[in-house]
Scaffold this active site. Structure first.
Site, short mmCIF file in Angstrom:
data_model
loop_
_atom_site.label_atom_id
_atom_site.label_comp_id
_atom_site.label_asym_id
_atom_site.label_seq_id
_atom_site.Cartn_x
_atom_site.Cartn_y
_atom_site.Cartn_z
N ASP A 123 -28.23 0.85 -11.04
CA ASP A 123 -30.20 1.88 -9.90
C ASP A 123 -29.58 0.24 -9.05
O ASP A 123 -30.27 0.55 -7.85
CB ASP A 123 -30.40 1.38 -11.59
N MET A 180 -3.84 4.86 3.02
CA MET A 180 -5.17 4.40 2.87
C MET A 180 -6.24 5.53 3.76
O MET A 180 -6.86 5.80 3.64
CB MET A 180 -5.43 2.94 3.08
N ASP A 186 -2.19 8.03 15.26
CA ASP A 186 -1.15 6.90 14.00
C ASP A 186 -0.36 6.93 14.92
O ASP A 186 0.22 7.56 16.51
CB ASP A 186 -0.59 7.38 13.11
N VAL A 239 -4.19 0.43 9.51
CA VAL A 239 -3.18 0.14 9.74
C VAL A 239 -2.48 -0.48 9.18
O VAL A 239 -2.97 -1.75 8.23
CB VAL A 239 -2.52 -0.23 11.74
N VAL A 240 -0.86 -0.76 9.15
CA VAL A 240 0.17 -2.04 8.58
C VAL A 240 -0.83 -3.30 8.86
O VAL A 240 -1.49 -4.58 9.45
CB VAL A 240 1.22 -2.18 9.13
N GLU A 241 -0.65 -3.72 7.11
CA GLU A 241 -1.08 -5.41 6.79
C GLU A 241 -0.75 -6.55 8.07
O GLU A 241 -0.24 -7.47 7.62
CB GLU A 241 -0.81 -5.02 5.30
N LYS A 250 -2.71 -5.83 13.85
CA LYS A 250 -4.43 -5.20 14.06
C LYS A 250 -4.88 -5.50 15.06
O LYS A 250 -5.74 -4.84 15.43
CB LYS A 250 -4.59 -5.54 12.53
N HIS A 292 -13.62 -2.27 2.94
CA HIS A 292 -11.85 -2.18 2.53
C HIS A 292 -12.32 -1.37 1.27
O HIS A 292 -12.83 -1.60 -0.52
CB HIS A 292 -11.89 -3.58 1.30
N ASN A 318 -10.20 -8.56 -5.24
CA ASN A 318 -8.52 -8.71 -6.10
C ASN A 318 -8.58 -10.03 -5.97
O ASN A 318 -7.46 -10.97 -7.06
CB ASN A 318 -7.77 -8.32 -4.37
P1 NAD Z 1 1.05 2.63 5.32
O1 NAD Z 1 2.04 2.01 5.33
O2 NAD Z 1 0.94 4.03 4.13
O3 NAD Z 1 0.15 3.30 6.88
C1 NAD Z 1 -0.76 2.92 7.84
C2 NAD Z 1 0.25 3.58 8.50
O4 NAD Z 1 -0.16 3.02 10.26
C3 NAD Z 1 1.50 4.09 9.12
O5 NAD Z 1 1.19 5.63 8.92
C4 NAD Z 1 1.81 3.19 10.39
O6 NAD Z 1 3.00 4.31 11.49
C5 NAD Z 1 0.41 3.50 10.55
N1 NAD Z 1 0.60 2.04 11.95
C6 NAD Z 1 0.97 0.96 12.29
N2 NAD Z 1 1.01 0.02 13.46
C7 NAD Z 1 0.15 1.32 13.75
C8 NAD Z 1 -0.64 1.25 14.74
N3 NAD Z 1 -0.85 0.24 16.14
N4 NAD Z 1 -1.30 2.12 15.72
C9 NAD Z 1 -1.71 3.49 14.83
N5 NAD Z 1 -1.31 3.34 13.34
C10 NAD Z 1 -0.54 2.95 13.04
O7 NAD Z 1 -0.10 1.81 5.09
P2 NAD Z 1 -1.14 1.76 3.05
O8 NAD Z 1 -1.31 1.80 2.18
O9 NAD Z 1 -1.73 2.82 3.98
O10 NAD Z 1 -2.50 0.30 4.32
C11 NAD Z 1 -3.39 0.73 5.56
C12 NAD Z 1 -4.61 -0.33 5.15
O11 NAD Z 1 -5.05 -0.35 4.82
C13 NAD Z 1 -3.58 -2.06 5.02
O12 NAD Z 1 -4.39 -3.33 5.74
C14 NAD Z 1 -3.25 -2.55 3.27
O13 NAD Z 1 -3.50 -4.31 3.75
C15 NAD Z 1 -4.98 -1.71 3.71
N6 NAD Z 1 -4.91 -1.57 1.62
C16 NAD Z 1 -3.85 -0.89 0.79
C17 NAD Z 1 -4.45 -0.19 -0.02
C18 NAD Z 1 -3.29 0.69 -1.11
O14 NAD Z 1 -3.67 0.17 -2.12
N7 NAD Z 1 -1.85 0.50 -0.23
C19 NAD Z 1 -5.68 -0.17 -1.03
C20 NAD Z 1 -6.24 -1.23 0.49
C21 NAD Z 1 -6.51 -1.58 1.42
#
Ligand code: NAD
Length: 734
Positions: free
Chosen positions: A319, A348, A367, A424-426, A431, A474, A524
């Site tokens: 609430d 994600m 992507d 995108v990738v971590e 980024k 997030h 986390n």
């Molecule tokens: P993933 O690997 O499934 O997907 C990442 C995608 O980004 C890929 O398809 C890749 O081709 C694309 N990519 C890479 N570089 C790029 C760019 N320059 N421009 C456009 N696309 C690009 O990863 P995910 O699990 O979806 O995670 C994505 C983000 O979310 C990360 O920062 C991760 O830390 C965060 N996250 C992940 C989770 C999880 O449980 N998977 C949870 C919360 C947050």
């Protein structure tokens, strides 16, 4: 006995009750025709009507006046708030009475029943004309009317959510519902707490008609005329006061199936559905009066119980969250988010895009990999067009939704949205490279967000021209299921950006919690110490089974070892390394996790992690001797543990970390810790949250519980906050 003198003494103070009554004129009575009364409930001070004691008093007074007339054909009870009939009883009053003696609680039930029963015994026909939400006490009031008409408004729903706060309907709901809709329907409605639609209400005989909102009053008056003439309602009054017609065999079958279903769902942690079931079954053979009495007598069993207290806490956490703008200042301009772009079509990105499309916000998704983009768009459409009945995507719906999902490789197109979420990738450099290309193309008022799970927002913002419009949003995995969204404030994020992100998260049906920047943010950061500890325990001699069972017995939806497999061993290892780097003195770099990773056991996604997923049902792991072999290489001791000691070992580090988060001011209110954990990792709601659980133990007891673990490592040292609380008898909640 006039009800006026019955409800008010139950208020915390009589003066408060009088003040409320003087301030309110919540019920108004009008006469559209000389022999038809319309009672309209409209609390001018509230967005939703609730049945507080003063409202019940007013209702009693109005009925006194109406019953004094002998020329009335009927009474319509409606709401002055379109889309909102009555949201239920006043839960704030419940909190005020939480320590009241059992007799007083039983009496409170009886008073409500007696008041509502007047609607089923009056000399005129009573009709509840329901437009919008009709829940809990409101549903009971309507239930005691002779007839109910519902509108086809999409907001209209009817239900008894009392079990969600650890209670059951106590104003005759368990007695009257089965007599009107049948025992089986009543059991389902009351023990599940789920609302039903107007169509379902009509199908089960709860509603006499479903009409357009504009036609509601006329339909109710028409119904009064026909009932008055036919006298059908009088026969129903007799029927619904009598025992229920059901054979012993049917009763036995219903009892067995319903109780095993409820046991399976609640795992013994939520008693009220079973108590309600017992009352309904036990009173099937009695008249409604005896059934009401049993309902009232049993009510103190659930009211004020630990589960009731915890679930009320969760209700108020939600609430408060609904009203929270995310910032302290009142006047802050919130940017409307009408279009969203998502960069990264991975796990994600897909979930985030789908969450938007489902709430009618068009999403552009991009992507670098064309295959990933094509697969991503297709998965988003599959998700938003999912049809439960066919257990798969609905082609027709997918075609309808397709225009809302735009797979694009044009950065200009992506940059044109009100909000761009990067997923995108971590990797920091990837980024930041994305932002460098994107930000100059975005509108000056648009918001850029990152879904990062580990990289500080302030670090990501370095190099941005407009860091004040950059924020962490997030989401949790899987986005479809997880309600929590952390809104992360970087050093330069503006209030307007935070407030806009909070409003946006709510608009797509999520529960946002604003948190400070830092390793692991909020959830986390608290989850890692718990998960890490589960592995340390395994290395010290506990079996995976014991650890999993202890966590589940505590109430967690899944064990921590299974969670490692779900999250992915590689992902967990990376997150663990971030936390270890930030807090080396208390976050152990798990040797076991490293060993699993080295063996290529990445969890569910690779077919094997701590469990094996070869030849098992989707997501179901089975014990694997290979894991035992790897554990042996990391074994440091051969200790034996009780379930309680395992629970304390796992949850106390989480609690200690929570006190550090509060001490560091990373949450705006300690209650956000509990909200974040309940909605982010499924911390058991029946415990009310981590801090609420700690309060049930007491700070002194928590410090004492830490004592035996001092030799395990400095991570079990009580924090200053906890020591102060122990000394002063302090609590997290007032
Ligand atoms: P993933 O690997 O499934 O997907 C990442 C995608 O980004 C890929 O398809 C890749 O081709 C694309 N990519 C890479 N570089 C790029 C760019 N320059 N421009 C456009 N696309 C690009 O990863 P995910 O699990 O979806 O995670 C994505 C983000 O979310 C990360 O920062 C991760 O830390 C965060 N996250 C992940 C989770 C999880 O449980 N998977 C949870 C919360 C947050």
């Amino acid at each position: 006995m006039p009800v006026l003198r019955c409800f008010l003494p139950l208020l915390p103070t009589y003066a408060e009750g009088r003040a409320l009554m003087a301030a309110s004129s919540i019920l108004s009575c009008s006469f559209p025709e000389t022999d038809i009364a319309v009672l309209t409930i409209n609390d001018p001070d509230k967005g939703a009507n609730v049945l507080s004691p003063p409202v019940l008093e007013e209702l009693a007074a109005q009925l006194d006046q109406l019953e004094a007339r002998d020329d009335l054909a009927g009474l319509v009870i409606c709401s002055g708030k379109p889309g909102n009939y009555i949201a239920g009883a006043d839960l704030r009053q419940f909190v005020a009475w939480i320590d009241a003696p059992a007799e007083q609680i039983t009496e409170f039930c009886r008073l409500g029943q007696q008041l509502f029963q007047r609607l089923a015994a009056s000399r005129f026909v009573t009709v509840a004309a329901i437009d919008g939400v009709c829940l809990g006490g409101g549903a009971e009031l309507a239930l005691w009317c002779d007839r109910r008409i519902l509108t086809s408004n999409s907001k209209t729903q009817y239900g008894f959510p009392e079990v969600k706060v650890g209670l059951y309907p106590g104003w005759g709901g368990t007695a009257r519902t089965p007599r009107i809709v049948g025992l089986s329907n009543a059991v389902e409605m009351i023990t599940s707490g789920e609302s039903i639609s107007p169509a379902d209400a009509y199908a089960m005989g709860l509603a006499t008609d479903v009409v357009e909102p504009e036609a509601l009053e006329a339909a109710a008056i028409g119904l009064i005329r026909s009932e008055h003439q036919s006298g059908a309602y009088l026969k129903d009054r007799e029927r619904w006061a009598a025992p229920i017609e059901i054979s012993d065999t049917e009763l036995g079958f219903l009892g067995a199936t319903a109780s095993s279903f409820i046991q399976g769902k609640t795992k013994g942690n939520y008693p009220s559905p079973l108590v309600a079931l017992e009352i309904m079954l036990g009173c099937a053979g009695t008249d409604v009066q005896a059934a009401c009495e049993a309902e009232a007598e049993q009510f103190p069993q659930v009211f004020g119980s630990p589960v009731n207290r915890s679930l009320l806490n969760v209700f108020f956490l939600q609430d408060r969250n609904k009203k929270d703008t995310g910032v302290a200042q009142d006047e802050v301009a919130v940017a409307p988010i009408k279009s969203v772009s998502v960069i990264g079509a991975g796990v994600m990105g897909q979930g985030i895009a789908a969450a938007n499309v489902r709430r009618k916000i068009p999403a552009t998704i991009t992507d670098t990999s064309r295959e990933a983009l094509a697969a991503g768009v297709s998965k988003v459409l599959d998700e938003v067009s999912y049809n439960r009945e066919i257990k798969g995507p609905d082609v027709k719906k997918a075609v309808e939704m397709a225009p809302a999902v735009n797979g694009s490789t044009s950065l200009e197109e992506v940059a044109a949205s009100d909000l761009v979420i990067e997923a995108v990738v971590e990797r920091l450099e990837v980024k930041q490279q994305v932002y460098a290309g994107l930000e100059p193309l975005m509108r000056p008022d648009a918001i850029l967000a990152s879904n990062t799970s580990t990289i500080p927002i302030t670090t990501l913002a370095e190099g941005l021209a407009r860091p004040e419009q950059f924020v962490g949003i997030h989401f949790f995995n899987p986005v479809r299921k997880m309600p929590l969204v952390e809104i992360i404030r970087g050093q330069q994020t503006s209030d307007a950006t935070i407030a806009s992100a909070v409003a946006y998260a709510k608009a797509i049906g999520k529960t946002p919690v604003v948190v400070g920047d830092g390793p692991g943010f909020l959830v986390n950061r608290l989850l890692l110490p718990y998960m890490n500890e589960s592995l340390e325990l395994v290395c010290e001699g506990a079996s995976i089974r014991e650890v999993e069972q202890a966590a589940k017995a505590f109430g967690m939806p899944m064990g921590p070892i299974t969670l490692f497999d779900v999250v992915g061993i590689d992902v967990a290892l990376f997150a663990g390394a971030v936390m270890h780097e930030a807090f080396p003195e208390r976050i152990v770099a798990s040797r076991l996790l490293q060993a699993m990773h080295a063996e290529g056991r990445l969890g569910q996604k690779s077919g094997a992690g701590f469990f094996s997923y070869q030849g098992t049902k989707k997501g179901r792991g089975k014990p694997d001797p290979e894991t035992d072999r790897i554990i042996e290489t990391c074994r440091t001791a051969t200790g034996s543990f009780t379930a309680e000691s395992l629970q304390m070992r796992m949850f106390l580090p989480m609690l200690l970390e929570a006190t550090r988060v509060i001490e560091a001011g990373l949450v705006r209110d300690p209650r956000d810790v509990d909200l974040g954990l309940i909605f982010g990792i499924g911390f058991p709601p029946f415990k009310g949250g981590l801090l609420a659980w700690a309060d049930t133990l007491g700070a002194e007891q928590v410090v004492a519980a830490l004592e035996p673990f001092q030799e395990v490592g400095p991570r079990y040292q009580p924090t200053q906050m906890l020591l102060d609380m122990a000394q002063q008898g302090g609590k997290f909640y007032d």
